[in-house]
Write a protein that holds these residues in place. Structure first.
Motif, short mmCIF file in Angstrom:
data_model
loop_
_atom_site.label_atom_id
_atom_site.label_comp_id
_atom_site.label_asym_id
_atom_site.label_seq_id
_atom_site.Cartn_x
_atom_site.Cartn_y
_atom_site.Cartn_z
N LEU A 238 27.37 37.99 55.45
CA LEU A 238 26.36 37.62 54.45
C LEU A 238 26.22 38.71 53.38
N GLU A 239 26.24 39.96 53.80
CA GLU A 239 26.16 41.06 52.83
C GLU A 239 27.35 41.04 51.88
N ARG A 240 28.53 40.81 52.42
CA ARG A 240 29.73 40.77 51.59
C ARG A 240 29.70 39.58 50.64
N LEU A 241 29.23 38.44 51.13
CA LEU A 241 29.11 37.27 50.26
C LEU A 241 28.12 37.52 49.13
N SER B 231 29.01 40.33 42.02
CA SER B 231 30.19 40.69 41.24
C SER B 231 30.61 39.54 40.34
N ASP B 232 30.58 38.34 40.88
CA ASP B 232 30.95 37.16 40.10
C ASP B 232 30.00 36.97 38.92
N GLU B 233 28.71 37.13 39.15
CA GLU B 233 27.74 36.98 38.08
C GLU B 233 27.95 38.04 37.00
N GLU C 55 30.14 39.56 31.63
CA GLU C 55 31.10 40.36 30.86
C GLU C 55 32.04 39.47 30.06
N VAL C 56 32.50 38.38 30.66
CA VAL C 56 33.37 37.44 29.96
C VAL C 56 32.63 36.81 28.79
N GLU C 57 31.36 36.49 29.00
CA GLU C 57 30.55 35.91 27.94
C GLU C 57 30.41 36.89 26.76
N ARG C 58 30.15 38.16 27.07
CA ARG C 58 30.06 39.17 26.01
C ARG C 58 31.39 39.32 25.29
N PHE C 59 32.50 39.30 26.04
CA PHE C 59 33.82 39.41 25.42
C PHE C 59 34.08 38.23 24.50
N ASN C 60 33.72 37.03 24.94
CA ASN C 60 33.92 35.85 24.11
C ASN C 60 33.12 35.95 22.81
N ASP C 61 31.90 36.45 22.90
CA ASP C 61 31.08 36.64 21.70
C ASP C 61 31.74 37.64 20.75
#
Length: 72
Positions: free
Chosen positions: A15-18, A24-26, A31-37
């Motif tokens: 559960l801790e790893r999940l 990390s995914d969020e 980060e991807v959203e900022r890069f796209n902007d």
């Protein structure tokens, strides 16, 4: 079925790893959203620079042509 201490410890580790993976995914999505902007802004700025360059070239060409015609 009774949970032994080893099983509950394993479950809590999973559960801790999940949870860590979810965080990390969020973070990666943000980060991807900022890069796209940034990329969109860069693309728009590049288009403006290209438009400006062509406008300056066209106006310089017209100035030279008009000046050559009027000096005759």
């Amino acid at each position: 079925m009774t949970n032994t201490p080893d099983e509950s410890s394993f479950e809590s580790q999973v559960l801790e790893r999940l949870t860590a993976l979810q965080r990390s995914d969020e973070e990666l999505q943000q980060e991807v959203e900022r890069f796209n902007d940034r990329f969109t802004n860069y693309q728009q700025a590049t288009q403006w620079v290209v438009q400006l360059a062509f406008t300056l070239i066209a106006s310089a060409t017209l100035t030279v042509i008009i000046t050559a015609i009027l000096k005759r």
